[in-house]
Motif scaffolding. Structure first.
Motif, short mmCIF file in Angstrom:
data_model
loop_
_atom_site.label_atom_id
_atom_site.label_comp_id
_atom_site.label_asym_id
_atom_site.label_seq_id
_atom_site.Cartn_x
_atom_site.Cartn_y
_atom_site.Cartn_z
N LEU A 240 -12.99 -2.37 -12.99
CA LEU A 240 -11.79 -2.12 -12.18
C LEU A 240 -11.65 -0.63 -11.89
N ASP A 241 -11.81 0.20 -12.90
CA ASP A 241 -11.76 1.65 -12.68
C ASP A 241 -12.86 2.10 -11.73
N TYR A 242 -14.05 1.52 -11.87
CA TYR A 242 -15.19 1.86 -11.00
C TYR A 242 -14.84 1.57 -9.54
N VAL A 243 -14.25 0.40 -9.31
CA VAL A 243 -13.93 -0.02 -7.95
C VAL A 243 -12.78 0.80 -7.36
N LEU A 244 -11.81 1.17 -8.20
CA LEU A 244 -10.65 1.90 -7.71
C LEU A 244 -10.88 3.41 -7.59
N ALA A 245 -11.89 3.93 -8.28
CA ALA A 245 -12.13 5.38 -8.26
C ALA A 245 -12.28 5.92 -6.84
N PRO A 246 -13.10 5.30 -5.95
CA PRO A 246 -13.20 5.82 -4.58
C PRO A 246 -11.86 5.77 -3.84
N VAL A 247 -11.05 4.77 -4.13
CA VAL A 247 -9.72 4.68 -3.52
C VAL A 247 -8.88 5.89 -3.91
N PHE A 248 -8.87 6.21 -5.19
CA PHE A 248 -8.10 7.35 -5.66
C PHE A 248 -8.60 8.66 -5.03
N HIS A 249 -9.92 8.80 -4.97
CA HIS A 249 -10.50 10.05 -4.48
C HIS A 249 -10.24 10.27 -2.99
N GLN A 250 -10.11 9.20 -2.21
CA GLN A 250 -10.00 9.35 -0.76
C GLN A 250 -8.56 9.45 -0.27
N LEU A 251 -7.57 9.28 -1.14
CA LEU A 251 -6.19 9.32 -0.70
C LEU A 251 -5.78 10.72 -0.24
N LYS A 253 -3.58 14.08 0.10
CA LYS A 253 -2.92 14.83 -0.97
C LYS A 253 -1.45 15.12 -0.66
N HIS A 254 -0.74 14.08 -0.23
CA HIS A 254 0.68 14.27 0.05
C HIS A 254 1.51 14.31 -1.23
N LEU A 265 0.91 4.31 -9.72
CA LEU A 265 2.17 4.97 -9.39
C LEU A 265 1.90 6.16 -8.47
N VAL A 266 2.47 6.12 -7.27
CA VAL A 266 2.40 7.23 -6.33
C VAL A 266 3.70 8.03 -6.44
N MET A 267 3.58 9.35 -6.53
CA MET A 267 4.74 10.21 -6.71
C MET A 267 4.73 11.32 -5.66
N GLY A 268 5.89 11.57 -5.06
CA GLY A 268 5.98 12.61 -4.04
C GLY A 268 7.23 13.46 -4.23
N LYS A 269 7.21 14.63 -3.61
CA LYS A 269 8.38 15.50 -3.66
C LYS A 269 9.40 15.13 -2.58
N SER A 270 8.97 14.28 -1.66
CA SER A 270 9.86 13.74 -0.64
C SER A 270 9.58 12.26 -0.47
N GLU A 271 10.54 11.55 0.11
CA GLU A 271 10.34 10.12 0.34
C GLU A 271 9.18 9.88 1.29
N ASP A 272 9.06 10.70 2.34
CA ASP A 272 7.98 10.53 3.31
C ASP A 272 6.61 10.69 2.64
N SER A 276 4.04 7.59 2.70
CA SER A 276 2.79 7.72 3.46
C SER A 276 1.57 7.58 2.54
N MET A 277 1.66 8.12 1.33
CA MET A 277 0.55 8.00 0.40
C MET A 277 0.39 6.57 -0.09
N THR A 278 1.51 5.87 -0.28
CA THR A 278 1.45 4.46 -0.70
C THR A 278 0.84 3.59 0.39
N LEU A 279 1.22 3.84 1.65
CA LEU A 279 0.64 3.08 2.76
C LEU A 279 -0.86 3.32 2.87
N ALA A 280 -1.28 4.57 2.63
CA ALA A 280 -2.71 4.88 2.62
C ALA A 280 -3.42 4.15 1.49
N LEU A 281 -2.75 4.05 0.33
CA LEU A 281 -3.30 3.31 -0.82
C LEU A 281 -3.50 1.85 -0.47
N TRP A 282 -2.49 1.23 0.15
CA TRP A 282 -2.60 -0.18 0.51
C TRP A 282 -3.71 -0.42 1.51
#
Length: 392
Positions: A240-251, A253-254, A265-272, A276-282
């Motif tokens: 699972l970590d192997y498969v998700l690692a490229p996902v994490f690396h390509q997100l 940097k918002h 868990l995606v964390m941001g200093k603003s709601e946007d 936006s980072m969560t949508l990119a994750l999905w």
């Protein structure tokens, strides 16, 4: 006195040999030398040193009453073939979930366990974890500490993504093209499609003696269990970590991201930033070639709200984070404690009461250890143990 075969085996030498092989495989991977890495992987999988160490580790992972006698371990290691797998029985256990479904867990014997521990270092040597992936490195408490640090740094908008039915969602037939190990090894060790499944000692997958409806139910149950990769395998979390690692690396940097298994868990200093980072994750999860990964309904928190993650609640107060169990976890603990205390009080047998007291004390210690980042953990244990002492 004649030495046993095991005594001719130096564990230290075997570990040094295997460590050197894995380091060479890692070096070939980093240098982009795929053919060399594949060749060395074959050398490793055929090595008796590697097979024997994996058998020792697999045996240690079994419950004490199921462990194999020491003199039988070397013959088991000699018979292991990662390309062919094993027809050793795998027990399917169903663990009820709160939504009424059941989590399908596999209970393995020595041969399956040994094969999993044999393959795991090969996978680990040939990918690069994202620094904020904690499922197979550092652990849950390290993930929670990272979340606390980000909260204190101003990343106060948080959205949690949990992958729905994560392990069955893997494409078993495509994993052989995705993982850095031989195709047959993926099919026979990593995936569950060829497992010799059983619901019990005398209940194997195949013809049954019960009613036709039972045959259909068991067949459907086993077919579902053979999807994707098995939960409970020594390799599954790493894959699972192997498969998700490229996902994490390509997100983008918002913001920041923290992952523990399929909880992200995606964390941001603003709601946007967080959105936006969560949508990119999905989008990245949906496009992942290793499986059909779909997020559950997300859980979000904003400035002033507590952030619940991995059973903990983190609350930012005057620039510092308070860490404690979620109210749901505390509620479940106190319900369990109350139920078990009533059983102790109503037990007439002194022997049975002593057993229940001992078991409940162990559960208190275990639960407290699971929440050791909580400042109130020790006081909580002290109060709970006092209640047990009073009831006994």
């Amino acid at each position: 006195m004649t030495k046993s075969p095991q005594e001719f085996f130096s564990r230290a030498n075997a570990e040094a040999h295997c460590r050197a092989l894995i380091q060479r495989i890692r070096a070939a991977h980093l240098a982009g030398k795929r053919k060399k890495a594949d060749y060395l992987s074959g050398v490793y999988l055929r090595s008796l040193d590697a097979r024997y160490l994996a058998t020792l580790r697999g045996n240690a992972a079994l419950k004490k009453n199921r462990r194999v006698a020491t003199e039988k371990l070397l013959p088991i290691a000699q018979s292991l073939n990662a390309w062919a797998g094993t027809q050793e029985k795998v027990i399917l256990r169903l663990k009820p979930k709160e939504n009424g479904d059941a989590r399908k867990l596999m209970d393995y014997g020595i041969e399956n366990r040994a094969l999993q521990y044999l393959v795991r270092p090969l996978i680990g040597a040939q990918f690069n974890l994202h620094p904020h992936q904690y499922g197979t490195r550092a652990g849950r408490d390290a993930a929670i500490k990272r979340v606390a640090t980000f909260l204190e740094q101003g990343y106060v908008w948080a959205i949690e993504t949990d992958i729905k039915d994560c392990y069955p969602s893997f494409y078993g037939e495509k994993l052989s093209n995705f993982l850095p190990i031989p195709k047959k090894v993926t099919e026979n060790v990593v995936c569950s499609v060829f497992y010799n499944l059983s619901l019990g000692h005398n209940s194997t997958f195949g013809p049954a003696d019960g009613p036709e409806e039972d045959k259909i139910l068991i067949g459907t149950l086993f077919a579902d269990a053979q999807l994707g990769i098995p939960q409970g395998s020594a390799t599954s979390a790493l894959i699972l970590d192997y498969v998700l690692a490229p996902v994490f690396h390509q997100l983008p940097k918002h913001g920041e991201i923290v992952g523990y298994a399929d909880n992200i868990l995606v964390m941001g200093k603003s709601e946007d930033d967080a959105v936006s980072m969560t949508l990119a994750l999905w989008t990245a999860l949906e496009a992942n070639p290793a499986g059909h990964f779909r997020p559950k309904e997300p859980k979000a928190s904003e400035p002033g709200d507590p952030t619940d993650f991995l059973g903990y609640r983190l609350t930012l107060i005057d620039g510092s984070v308070r860490i404690e169990p979620t109210p749901k976890n505390l509620e479940k603990f106190y319900a369990m404690l109350s139920h078990e205390l009533s059983k102790i009080v109503n037990t007439s047998s002194a022997i049975l009461r002593a057993r229940r007291v001992k078991k409940l004390r162990r559960r208190v210690y275990s639960w407290t250890a699971a929440f050791k980042l909580w400042d109130g953990a020790q006081e909580h244990a002290k109060v709970s143990l006092a209640k047990i002492a009073k009831a006994s």
